[in-house]
Design a protein around this motif. Structure first.
Motif, PDB file in Angstrom:
ATOM      1  N   MET A   1       0.847  -1.181   0.000  1.00  0.00           N
ATOM      2  CA  MET A   1       0.000   0.000   0.000  1.00  0.00           C
ATOM      3  C   MET A   1       0.890   1.241   0.000  1.00  0.00           C
ATOM      4  SD  MET A   1      -2.606   1.385   2.987  1.00  0.00           S
ATOM      5  CE  MET A   1      -4.024   0.459   2.522  1.00  0.00           C
ATOM      6  N   GLN A   2       0.578   2.177  -0.854  1.00  0.00           N
ATOM      7  CA  GLN A   2       1.342   3.412  -0.930  1.00  0.00           C
ATOM      8  C   GLN A   2       0.928   4.341   0.210  1.00  0.00           C
ATOM      9  OE1 GLN A   2       1.108   5.315  -4.708  1.00  0.00           O
ATOM     10  NE2 GLN A   2       2.286   7.084  -4.076  1.00  0.00           N
ATOM     11  N   GLN A   3       1.908   4.945   0.857  1.00  0.00           N
ATOM     12  CA  GLN A   3       1.664   5.874   1.962  1.00  0.00           C
ATOM     13  C   GLN A   3       0.956   7.117   1.435  1.00  0.00           C
ATOM     14  OE1 GLN A   3       2.422   5.341   5.131  1.00  0.00           O
ATOM     15  NE2 GLN A   3       2.394   7.313   6.089  1.00  0.00           N
ATOM     16  N   PRO A   4      -0.196   7.487   2.000  1.00  0.00           N
ATOM     17  CA  PRO A   4      -0.861   8.715   1.552  1.00  0.00           C
ATOM     18  C   PRO A   4      -0.086   9.951   2.013  1.00  0.00           C
ATOM     19  CG  PRO A   4      -2.053   7.758   3.394  1.00  0.00           C
ATOM     20  CD  PRO A   4      -0.961   6.799   3.029  1.00  0.00           C
ATOM     21  N   ASP A   5      -0.327  11.051   1.349  1.00  0.00           N
ATOM     22  CA  ASP A   5       0.283  12.325   1.726  1.00  0.00           C
ATOM     23  C   ASP A   5      -0.378  12.814   3.010  1.00  0.00           C
ATOM     24  OD1 ASP A   5       1.429  14.831   1.930  1.00  0.00           O
ATOM     25  OD2 ASP A   5       0.396  15.652   0.178  1.00  0.00           O
ATOM     26  N   LEU A   6       0.395  12.925   4.088  1.00  0.00           N
ATOM     27  CA  LEU A   6      -0.130  13.322   5.394  1.00  0.00           C
ATOM     28  C   LEU A   6       0.172  14.776   5.739  1.00  0.00           C
ATOM     29  CD1 LEU A   6       0.883  10.129   7.398  1.00  0.00           C
ATOM     30  CD2 LEU A   6      -1.320  10.649   6.325  1.00  0.00           C
ATOM     31  N   SER A   7       0.734  15.528   4.788  1.00  0.00           N
ATOM     32  CA  SER A   7       1.161  16.900   5.077  1.00  0.00           C
ATOM     33  C   SER A   7       0.008  17.817   5.461  1.00  0.00           C
ATOM     34  CB  SER A   7       1.936  17.481   3.891  1.00  0.00           C
ATOM     35  OG  SER A   7       1.129  17.488   2.730  1.00  0.00           O
ATOM     36  N   ASP A   8      -1.189  17.559   4.944  1.00  0.00           N
ATOM     37  CA  ASP A   8      -2.345  18.398   5.280  1.00  0.00           C
ATOM     38  C   ASP A   8      -3.356  17.667   6.170  1.00  0.00           C
ATOM     39  OD1 ASP A   8      -1.462  20.619   3.855  1.00  0.00           O
ATOM     40  OD2 ASP A   8      -2.339  19.888   1.986  1.00  0.00           O
ATOM     41  N   ALA A   9      -2.931  16.571   6.789  1.00  0.00           N
ATOM     42  CA  ALA A   9      -3.845  15.783   7.610  1.00  0.00           C
ATOM     43  C   ALA A   9      -4.310  16.592   8.823  1.00  0.00           C
ATOM     44  CB  ALA A   9      -3.164  14.502   8.076  1.00  0.00           C
ATOM     45  N   HIS A  10      -5.580  16.459   9.139  1.00  0.00           N
ATOM     46  CA  HIS A  10      -6.167  17.096  10.324  1.00  0.00           C
ATOM     47  C   HIS A  10      -6.234  16.035  11.416  1.00  0.00           C
ATOM     48  CE1 HIS A  10      -8.710  19.586  12.824  1.00  0.00           C
ATOM     49  NE2 HIS A  10      -9.568  18.586  12.907  1.00  0.00           N
ATOM     50  N   TRP A  11      -5.231  16.043  12.295  1.00  0.00           N
ATOM     51  CA  TRP A  11      -5.120  15.030  13.339  1.00  0.00           C
ATOM     52  C   TRP A  11      -6.048  15.361  14.498  1.00  0.00           C
ATOM     53  CZ3 TRP A  11      -2.561  10.711  12.316  1.00  0.00           C
ATOM     54  CH2 TRP A  11      -1.625  10.729  11.286  1.00  0.00           C
ATOM     55  N   ARG A  12      -6.651  14.319  15.067  1.00  0.00           N
ATOM     56  CA  ARG A  12      -7.504  14.514  16.242  1.00  0.00           C
ATOM     57  C   ARG A  12      -7.419  13.292  17.141  1.00  0.00           C
ATOM     58  NH1 ARG A  12     -13.463  14.046  13.498  1.00  0.00           N
ATOM     59  NH2 ARG A  12     -12.878  12.529  11.957  1.00  0.00           N
ATOM     60  N   LYS A  13      -7.768  13.504  18.397  1.00  0.00           N
ATOM     61  CA  LYS A  13      -7.810  12.400  19.347  1.00  0.00           C
ATOM     62  C   LYS A  13      -9.138  12.459  20.089  1.00  0.00           C
ATOM     63  CE  LYS A  13      -5.406  14.808  23.086  1.00  0.00           C
ATOM     64  NZ  LYS A  13      -4.384  14.692  24.094  1.00  0.00           N
ATOM     65  N   SER A  14      -9.457  11.396  20.744  1.00  0.00           N
ATOM     66  CA  SER A  14     -10.719  11.315  21.467  1.00  0.00           C
ATOM     67  C   SER A  14     -10.778  12.378  22.550  1.00  0.00           C
ATOM     68  CB  SER A  14     -10.864   9.933  22.103  1.00  0.00           C
ATOM     69  OG  SER A  14     -11.961   9.914  22.990  1.00  0.00           O
ATOM     70  N   SER A  15     -11.944  12.970  22.705  1.00  0.00           N
ATOM     71  CA  SER A  15     -12.131  13.938  23.796  1.00  0.00           C
ATOM     72  C   SER A  15     -12.023  13.243  25.151  1.00  0.00           C
ATOM     73  CB  SER A  15     -13.482  14.632  23.658  1.00  0.00           C
ATOM     74  OG  SER A  15     -14.534  13.678  23.694  1.00  0.00           O
ATOM     75  N   LEU A  16     -12.184  11.932  25.186  1.00  0.00           N
ATOM     76  CA  LEU A  16     -12.049  11.178  26.434  1.00  0.00           C
ATOM     77  C   LEU A  16     -10.591  10.998  26.848  1.00  0.00           C
ATOM     78  CD1 LEU A  16     -14.722   8.415  25.764  1.00  0.00           C
ATOM     79  CD2 LEU A  16     -14.971  10.498  27.109  1.00  0.00           C
ATOM     80  N   SER A  17      -9.663  11.346  25.955  1.00  0.00           N
ATOM     81  CA  SER A  17      -8.238  11.205  26.256  1.00  0.00           C
ATOM     82  C   SER A  17      -7.739  12.279  27.211  1.00  0.00           C
ATOM     83  CB  SER A  17      -7.413  11.277  24.968  1.00  0.00           C
ATOM     84  OG  SER A  17      -7.727  10.214  24.126  1.00  0.00           O
ATOM     85  N   GLY A  18      -8.456  13.383  27.316  1.00  0.00           N
ATOM     86  CA  GLY A  18      -8.000  14.477  28.171  1.00  0.00           C
ATOM     87  C   GLY A  18      -6.730  15.097  27.625  1.00  0.00           C
TER      88      GLY A  18
END
Length: 69
Positions: free
Chosen positions: A1-18
């Motif tokens: 699988m070819q790695q997608p371009d992550l330069s514009d990725a909008h990263w998020r985590k669970s709100s339960l992570s604090g």
């Protein structure tokens, strides 16, 4: 699988992570989902197809993984 371009990725985590450092972040990138460790964001990224990710999330919600040892 070819790695997608992550330069514009909008990263998020669970709100339960604090605000703690022990969690993962995810980003939707085209037809894929990228997942990385917040403690080591440059340490590598796991890439899943959206269908795989949906199956995984549905398994969590249904309790499929609750009793794994």
């Amino acid at each position: 699988m070819q790695q997608p371009d992550l330069s514009d990725a909008h990263w998020r985590k669970s709100s339960l992570s604090g605000s703690g450092p022990s969690c993962v972040e995810m980003a939707f990138v085209g037809n894929d989902v990228a997942v990385r460790d917040t403690k080591n964001r440059d340490g590598g990224t796991l890439i899943f197809h959206r269908n795989e990710w949906t199956t995984f999330i549905n398994g969590i919600k249904s309790g499929h993984y609750d009793n794994l040892t």
